[in-house]
Scaffold this motif. Structure first.
Motif, PDB file in Angstrom:
ATOM      1  N   GLU A 255       2.706 -11.624 -26.851  1.00  0.00           N
ATOM      2  CA  GLU A 255       4.113 -11.720 -27.271  1.00  0.00           C
ATOM      3  C   GLU A 255       4.800 -10.357 -27.202  1.00  0.00           C
ATOM      4  O   GLU A 255       5.962 -10.252 -26.799  1.00  0.00           O
ATOM      5  CB  GLU A 255       4.173 -12.316 -28.693  1.00  0.00           C
ATOM      6  N   ALA A 256       4.069  -9.292 -27.557  1.00  0.00           N
ATOM      7  CA  ALA A 256       4.669  -7.942 -27.526  1.00  0.00           C
ATOM      8  C   ALA A 256       5.011  -7.545 -26.087  1.00  0.00           C
ATOM      9  O   ALA A 256       6.018  -6.863 -25.847  1.00  0.00           O
ATOM     10  CB  ALA A 256       3.710  -6.937 -28.151  1.00  0.00           C
ATOM     11  N   ILE A 257       4.204  -7.954 -25.140  1.00  0.00           N
ATOM     12  CA  ILE A 257       4.519  -7.630 -23.729  1.00  0.00           C
ATOM     13  C   ILE A 257       5.720  -8.470 -23.283  1.00  0.00           C
ATOM     14  O   ILE A 257       6.648  -7.964 -22.648  1.00  0.00           O
ATOM     15  CB  ILE A 257       3.282  -7.838 -22.831  1.00  0.00           C
ATOM     16  N   THR A 258       5.738  -9.741 -23.659  1.00  0.00           N
ATOM     17  CA  THR A 258       6.879 -10.592 -23.305  1.00  0.00           C
ATOM     18  C   THR A 258       8.178 -10.037 -23.905  1.00  0.00           C
ATOM     19  O   THR A 258       9.250 -10.120 -23.275  1.00  0.00           O
ATOM     20  CB  THR A 258       6.655 -12.039 -23.799  1.00  0.00           C
ATOM     21  N   ALA A 259       8.059  -9.426 -25.084  1.00  0.00           N
ATOM     22  CA  ALA A 259       9.254  -8.895 -25.764  1.00  0.00           C
ATOM     23  C   ALA A 259       9.845  -7.672 -25.059  1.00  0.00           C
ATOM     24  O   ALA A 259      10.925  -7.209 -25.414  1.00  0.00           O
ATOM     25  CB  ALA A 259       8.921  -8.554 -27.217  1.00  0.00           C
ATOM     26  N   LEU A 260       9.140  -7.148 -24.036  1.00  0.00           N
ATOM     27  CA  LEU A 260       9.713  -6.048 -23.240  1.00  0.00           C
ATOM     28  C   LEU A 260      10.846  -6.552 -22.334  1.00  0.00           C
ATOM     29  O   LEU A 260      11.585  -5.765 -21.744  1.00  0.00           O
ATOM     30  CB  LEU A 260       8.625  -5.396 -22.360  1.00  0.00           C
ATOM     31  N   GLY A 261      10.963  -7.846 -22.206  1.00  0.00           N
ATOM     32  CA  GLY A 261      11.993  -8.436 -21.350  1.00  0.00           C
ATOM     33  C   GLY A 261      13.385  -7.988 -21.764  1.00  0.00           C
ATOM     34  O   GLY A 261      13.656  -7.796 -22.954  1.00  0.00           O
ATOM     35  N   ARG A 262      14.256  -7.801 -20.781  1.00  0.00           N
ATOM     36  CA  ARG A 262      15.619  -7.382 -21.098  1.00  0.00           C
ATOM     37  C   ARG A 262      16.600  -8.038 -20.132  1.00  0.00           C
ATOM     38  O   ARG A 262      16.215  -8.429 -19.015  1.00  0.00           O
ATOM     39  CB  ARG A 262      15.740  -5.861 -21.077  1.00  0.00           C
TER      40      ARG A 262
END
Ligand SMILES: NC(=O)C1=CN([C@@H]2O[C@H](COP(=O)(O)OP(=O)(O)OC[C@H]3O[C@@H](n4cnc5c(N)ncnc54)[C@H](OP(=O)(O)O)[C@@H]3O)[C@@H](O)[C@H]2O)C=CC1
Ligand SMILES: O=C(O)C(=O)[C@@H](O)[C@H](O)C(=O)CO
Length: 278
Positions: A255-262
């Motif tokens: 989830e933390a890697i997915t949260a890098l989305g912008r």
């Protein structure tokens, strides 16, 4: 080293990780693809517009890997979306590759201003019936493009190959694919020019599991349920990019890697509603 296959909505198996071949051309390109096959890749991703189908075919022959162990993908360019053009285009791809069938053929971009992607899709459906293409899919299609071809032909693509990396994780489109039974495939899975290797969640997981940041990102891709197709001309990276089974990211790490989305996370101006690639 290999990654388990996934099953497409037409019942066929697709390798869990593929090898991207853009922009591998010429003798160096052949050597890179032979090396990838020797390392263990079985899915090769090419396209008419990569102008390397001959090189990919030559690499397949030089590698000695039996044809039935391979999963060869190519893509139909925007200038070939008319029905007869699409049929001729697939025959020409097969000729350049030196193969009698493709395992997967994709409409490369929808090119909505041309508005012929439904016609191109009808051609791929017929080519599949004729056995020239085993599975058919699309690339860079939005939910609206997917819904339209399904509504107008009754045939759901097996695959949608889309831009997908930590800065552009495609949360909504992946949910659409799940609803429709379409396999997500990730292009530029490592983020190419904007590789997020030093982002804290990626670097921390690499440190924790004793792997490279590239391996963390590709493992994240697998845990999202996608099929990544990393490109590398370097044998060590080719090997590392296939060596993804020795560790498992936790739900929080994923989830933390997915949260890098912008919102501006695309690598270039590749919005399928406006990007035209002929
Ligand atoms: N359908 C579509 O519209 C599109 C499809 N594609 C497909 O997706 C494939 C992959 O995408 P691509 O754009 O190449 O981007 P990738 O995310 O695969 O990145 C490739 C780059 O990353 C480097 N690299 C590879 N592995 C590692 C690693 N482990 N650590 C550090 N660097 C690494 C490579 O360098 P090196 O070679 O030196 O190792 C290369 O410069 C393409 O080859 C093509 O087949 C791509 C764009 C659009
Ligand atoms: O690599 C592909 O499949 C593409 O569609 C590329 O042409 C991509 O659009 C690109 O790299 C544009 O700079």
């Amino acid at each position: 080293m290999s990654v388990p296959t996934r099953t497409l909505n037409d019942g066929r198996a697709i390798p869990g990780v593929g090898f991207g071949t853009y922009p591998l051309t010429g003798d160096d390109g052949i050597a890179a693809v032979v090396s990838a096959l020797e390392v263990g890749y079985r899915l090769l991703d090419t396209a008419v517009n990569y102008e390397n189908e001959r090189e990919v075919g030559e690499a397949i022959r030089r590698s000695g890997v039996p044809r039935d162990e391979l999963f060869v993908t190519s893509k139909l360019p925007g200038r070939h979306h008319g029905y007869d053009d699409a049929v001729a285009s697939v025959h020409a791809s097969l000729e350049r590759l030196g193969l009698d069938h493709l395992d997967l053929h994709l409409i490369h971009w929808p090119n909505p201003s041309v508005d012929k992607y439904v016609e191109a899709w009808r051609a791929l459906v017929d080519l599949r019936e004729q056995g020239l293409v085993r599975s058919i899919g699309v690339s860079n299609f939005t939910e609206a493009h997917l819904e339209r071809i399904i509504a107008e032909t009754g045939v759901t693509p097996a695959v949608n190959q889309v831009e997908l990396h930590p800065y552009f994780p495609q949360r909504e489109l992946r949910a659409v694919h799940e609803r429709l039974g379409i396999q997500t495939e990730s292009w530029s899975p490592l983020g190419k020019r904007q590789a997020p290797f030093t982002e804290p969640p990626v670097a921390a997981a690499a440190e924790k599991y004793g792997v490279t940041p590239g391996q963390v990102i590709l493992r994240w891709q697998l845990q999202l349920g996608s099929v990544p197709i990393p490109k590398s001309a370097t044998v060590e990276r080719q090997r590392a990019n296939l060596d993804l089974l020795s560790f498992d990211l936790t739900g929080d790490e994923t989830e933390a890697i997915t949260a890098l989305g912008r919102a501006d996370g695309r690598l270039f101006d590749g919005d399928p509603d406006t990007h035209e690639e002929m």
